[in-house]
Write a protein that holds these residues in place. Structure first.
Motif, PDB file in Angstrom:
ATOM      1  N   GLU A 176       0.823  -1.200   0.000  1.00 39.14           N
ATOM      2  CA  GLU A 176       0.000   0.000   0.000  1.00 39.14           C
ATOM      3  C   GLU A 176       0.862   1.257   0.000  1.00 39.14           C
ATOM      4  O   GLU A 176       0.511   2.257  -0.643  1.00 39.14           O
ATOM      5  CB  GLU A 176      -0.932   0.000   1.211  1.00 39.14           C
ATOM      6  CG  GLU A 176      -2.003   1.072   1.179  1.00 39.14           C
ATOM      7  CD  GLU A 176      -3.084   0.827   0.134  1.00 39.14           C
ATOM      8  OE1 GLU A 176      -3.992   1.667   0.027  1.00 39.14           O
ATOM      9  OE2 GLU A 176      -3.028  -0.200  -0.585  1.00 39.14           O
ATOM     10  N   ARG A 179       1.746   1.783  -3.476  1.00 41.44           N
ATOM     11  CA  ARG A 179       0.612   2.280  -4.257  1.00 41.44           C
ATOM     12  C   ARG A 179       0.389   3.770  -4.021  1.00 41.44           C
ATOM     13  O   ARG A 179       0.030   4.505  -4.950  1.00 41.44           O
ATOM     14  CB  ARG A 179      -0.644   1.468  -3.923  1.00 41.44           C
ATOM     15  CG  ARG A 179      -0.651   0.070  -4.558  1.00 41.44           C
ATOM     16  CD  ARG A 179      -1.962  -0.648  -4.339  1.00 41.44           C
ATOM     17  NE  ARG A 179      -2.043  -1.207  -3.002  1.00 41.44           N
ATOM     18  CZ  ARG A 179      -1.615  -2.422  -2.656  1.00 41.44           C
ATOM     19  NH1 ARG A 179      -1.070  -3.215  -3.573  1.00 41.44           N
ATOM     20  NH2 ARG A 179      -1.740  -2.862  -1.416  1.00 41.44           N
ATOM     21  N   THR A 184      -1.572   5.170  -7.335  1.00 50.11           N
ATOM     22  CA  THR A 184      -2.755   4.386  -7.662  1.00 50.11           C
ATOM     23  C   THR A 184      -3.783   4.459  -6.540  1.00 50.11           C
ATOM     24  O   THR A 184      -4.903   3.986  -6.697  1.00 50.11           O
ATOM     25  CB  THR A 184      -2.394   2.911  -7.943  1.00 50.11           C
ATOM     26  OG1 THR A 184      -1.790   2.350  -6.775  1.00 50.11           O
ATOM     27  CG2 THR A 184      -1.436   2.810  -9.114  1.00 50.11           C
ATOM     28  N   THR A 185      -3.397   5.022  -5.407  1.00 50.18           N
ATOM     29  CA  THR A 185      -4.315   5.351  -4.338  1.00 50.18           C
ATOM     30  C   THR A 185      -3.783   6.602  -3.649  1.00 50.18           C
ATOM     31  O   THR A 185      -2.773   7.161  -4.078  1.00 50.18           O
ATOM     32  CB  THR A 185      -4.474   4.185  -3.345  1.00 50.18           C
ATOM     33  OG1 THR A 185      -5.541   4.490  -2.424  1.00 50.18           O
ATOM     34  CG2 THR A 185      -3.186   3.943  -2.563  1.00 50.18           C
ATOM     35  N   ALA A 189      -6.861   7.811   1.616  1.00 51.84           N
ATOM     36  CA  ALA A 189      -7.623   6.568   1.500  1.00 51.84           C
ATOM     37  C   ALA A 189      -6.941   5.434   2.256  1.00 51.84           C
ATOM     38  O   ALA A 189      -7.607   4.619   2.908  1.00 51.84           O
ATOM     39  CB  ALA A 189      -7.797   6.206   0.026  1.00 51.84           C
ATOM     40  N   THR A 216      -1.270  11.945  -7.649  1.00 52.38           N
ATOM     41  CA  THR A 216      -2.332  11.054  -7.221  1.00 52.38           C
ATOM     42  C   THR A 216      -3.388  10.902  -8.289  1.00 52.38           C
ATOM     43  O   THR A 216      -3.408  11.646  -9.275  1.00 52.38           O
ATOM     44  CB  THR A 216      -3.008  11.598  -5.941  1.00 52.38           C
ATOM     45  OG1 THR A 216      -3.849  12.693  -6.318  1.00 52.38           O
ATOM     46  CG2 THR A 216      -1.997  12.057  -4.923  1.00 52.38           C
TER      47      THR A 216
END
Length: 223
Positions: A176, A179, A184-185, A189, A216
């Protein structure tokens, strides 16, 4: 510059920058790396010999210049021609993010490379007035820790403990974290989902997202 067989501006552009490493070298220069070792560190998989060849080729095509700094060390800077390729580089990434970019593979999960890239996104003017040390600790990887040492005049990414007290801790899923940095996130989030956690002084925790120029899904600077 050698001309392609077809009289077409797209063909000419591909001749100039169409190979993999040229575009990635451009990315590193756009992110602020100007010394050979820094550029090399940001390009996993390229040999020093090949990087030297690509830099010479880009210089011959007018994309960058090689100068000496005040310590007589080589420094590479984009020319006006090279700098005008910036939209192409980021739009290519945005396109890939939408159409052909998935989750990171296990061999791509590397805390050192992650922090090196995050270091390039730091906004020095947004940092606190004193040095701040941030420790990154991926969950399930007890031996994998790394640190960012943040100061307005110097930002370092360290695989060894820098020897200063830690001010802020970032823990969570390493995939994460990748990411978030790859856009990609978003950090917002990821923290809301409990995949990444920030701990430390509440003021620093609140300010942490603003220390970086995130790219982002919602656009540059939105976290």
């Amino acid at each position: 510059m050698r001309r392609g067989i077809e009289y077409c501006p797209v063909t000419a552009g591909v001749e100039a920058v169409g190979d993999r490493w040229t575009l990635l070298v451009l990315r590193e220069l756009l992110l602020g790396s100007c010394r050979f070792n820094d550029i090399h560190r940001g390009l996993p998989g390229i040999s020093r010999t090949l990087l030297s060849a690509r830099l010479r080729r880009m210089e011959s095509r007018g994309l960058l210049t090689r100068t000496l700094d005040d310590d007589d060390r080589p420094a590479y800077r984009l020319t006006e021609s090279g700098a005008q390729l910036e939209p192409l580089v980021w739009q290519l990434g945005d396109w890939a993010r939408r159409w052909c970019f998935g989750d990171p593979e296990p061999e791509q999960l590397d805390i050192g490379r992650l922090l090196w890239r995050l270091r390039q996104y730091v906004r020095p003017a947004s940092l606190p007035g004193r040095r701040v040390v941030v420790e990154f600790a991926p969950r399930g990887e007890p031996g994998e820790r790394a640190w960012l040492v943040l100061a307005r005049g110097d930002v370092s990414a360290c695989r060894q403990h820098p020897g200063y007290d830690v001010d802020l801790w970032v823990t969570g899923d390493l995939g994460e974290m990748h990411r978030v940095v790859a856009a990609t996130t978003t950090l917002r989030a990821a923290t809301r989902a409990g995949l990444i956690r920030l701990d430390g002084d509440p003021g620093m925790v609140a300010a942490f997202p603003d220390w970086f120029a995130w790219r982002t899904p919602s656009g540059p600077g939105v976290w």
